[in-house]
Structure formats: structure tokens, C-alpha cells
Motif scaffolding. Structure first.
Motif, short mmCIF file in Angstrom:
data_model
loop_
_atom_site.label_atom_id
_atom_site.label_comp_id
_atom_site.label_asym_id
_atom_site.label_seq_id
_atom_site.Cartn_x
_atom_site.Cartn_y
_atom_site.Cartn_z
N ASP A 42 33.07 45.48 41.73
CA ASP A 42 33.67 46.56 42.52
C ASP A 42 35.10 46.82 42.06
O ASP A 42 35.52 47.97 41.94
CB ASP A 42 33.67 46.22 44.01
N VAL A 43 35.85 45.76 41.83
CA VAL A 43 37.24 45.89 41.38
C VAL A 43 37.28 46.56 40.01
O VAL A 43 38.19 47.34 39.73
CB VAL A 43 37.95 44.53 41.37
N LEU A 80 43.19 48.48 38.86
CA LEU A 80 42.99 47.03 38.97
C LEU A 80 41.94 46.49 38.01
O LEU A 80 41.70 45.28 37.98
CB LEU A 80 42.58 46.67 40.41
N ALA A 81 41.35 47.34 37.22
CA ALA A 81 40.28 46.91 36.32
C ALA A 81 40.74 45.79 35.39
O ALA A 81 39.95 44.90 35.04
CB ALA A 81 39.76 48.09 35.51
N ILE A 127 29.42 36.44 33.25
CA ILE A 127 29.94 36.29 34.61
C ILE A 127 31.30 36.96 34.66
O ILE A 127 32.01 37.05 33.65
CB ILE A 127 30.02 34.82 35.06
N TYR A 128 31.64 37.47 35.83
CA TYR A 128 32.91 38.14 36.04
C TYR A 128 33.71 37.34 37.05
O TYR A 128 33.17 36.77 37.99
CB TYR A 128 32.68 39.55 36.59
N TYR A 129 35.00 37.31 36.85
CA TYR A 129 35.88 36.67 37.82
C TYR A 129 37.18 37.45 37.90
O TYR A 129 37.47 38.30 37.06
CB TYR A 129 36.10 35.20 37.50
N LEU A 130 37.95 37.19 38.95
CA LEU A 130 39.15 37.97 39.21
C LEU A 130 40.43 37.17 39.03
O LEU A 130 40.47 35.99 39.36
CB LEU A 130 39.12 38.50 40.66
#
Length: 111
Positions: A41-42, A48-49, A69-72
Motif C-alpha cells: 500500500d505504501v 513514500l514509495a 518480500i517487502y518491508y518498510l
């Protein structure tokens, strides 16, 4: 502030086994409950990408898979949040000054 308002806080079950992106079932294996933002979503928020990082997914045998995998990077999001709070504070201070002036004027008119 407009950037931060695009974020959607979510409570979710974070599993230790990667699920399909469209998984809708009940989580029956080990998980932890977390609150945060969904990286995908981010990624849709241009400002904020850059806070979204990708990494290859390794299976239980430490073999790299074709999944990602994605992380923030929450530190960078926190900086945007701080700026939004500062922006809100400026708005509140302006409104407080205007309210005080209007209250003073009202007292003068009524007196």
C-alpha cells in the motif's frame, strides 16, 4: 500532512511462512499480531514509495525462491509524521490566535 493522510494503519497477523498475495483464509500456523502499514500500500504513495524495500524470499532450506518480500523503513515514515505534526501545530496556533481575537472582539461588542 497530505502524505501522511494517505497511510492506512492496519492490524494484521504476520506469519513466518510466506502466504500468497491474495490469501484470504484463516491463519492456522504460527504468527504474531502487529499494527503497521502494508508495504504494498505504501508503495502506491509516490512520496513514500522510497520507504519500501524489497528482499528475496528464502524457503525453509535457505534456498532463494522467485518470490519477493517487502518491508518498510519506518524511520523515514516517522520523519514525515513529525513534519505533519508540525504542520498541524502551525494550523492550531493560527486558529487559537484567531479564536482569541474573536473572543476579545465579542467581549468588546457585548460590553
Amino acid at each position: 500532512l497530505s502524505t501522511i493522510l494517505k497511510l492506512k494503519a492496519q492490524k494484521y497477523q504476520k506469519t513466518f511462512v510466506l502466504k500468497d498475495a491474495d490469501f484470504q483464509g484463516e491463519v492456522t500456523d504460527a504468527y504474531t499480531e502487529e499494527t503497521g502499514f502494508i508495504a504494498q500500500d505504501v508503495l502506491q504513495i509516490p512520496e513514500l514509495a522510497y520507504c519500501v524495500k524489497e528482499a528475496p524470499y528464502f524457503d525453509s532450506n535457505d534456498a532463494e525462491t522467485d518470490q519477493t518480500i517487502y518491508y518498510l523503513n519506518y524511520s523515514d515514515i516517522f520523519v514525515h509524521t513529525t513534519a505533519a505534526v508540525q504542520e498541524l501545530d502551525a494550523i492550531v496556533q493560527t486558529l487559537a490566535t484567531r479564536l482569541s481575537a474573536l473572543e476579545t472582539r465579542l467581549v468588546q461588542l457585548e460590553g
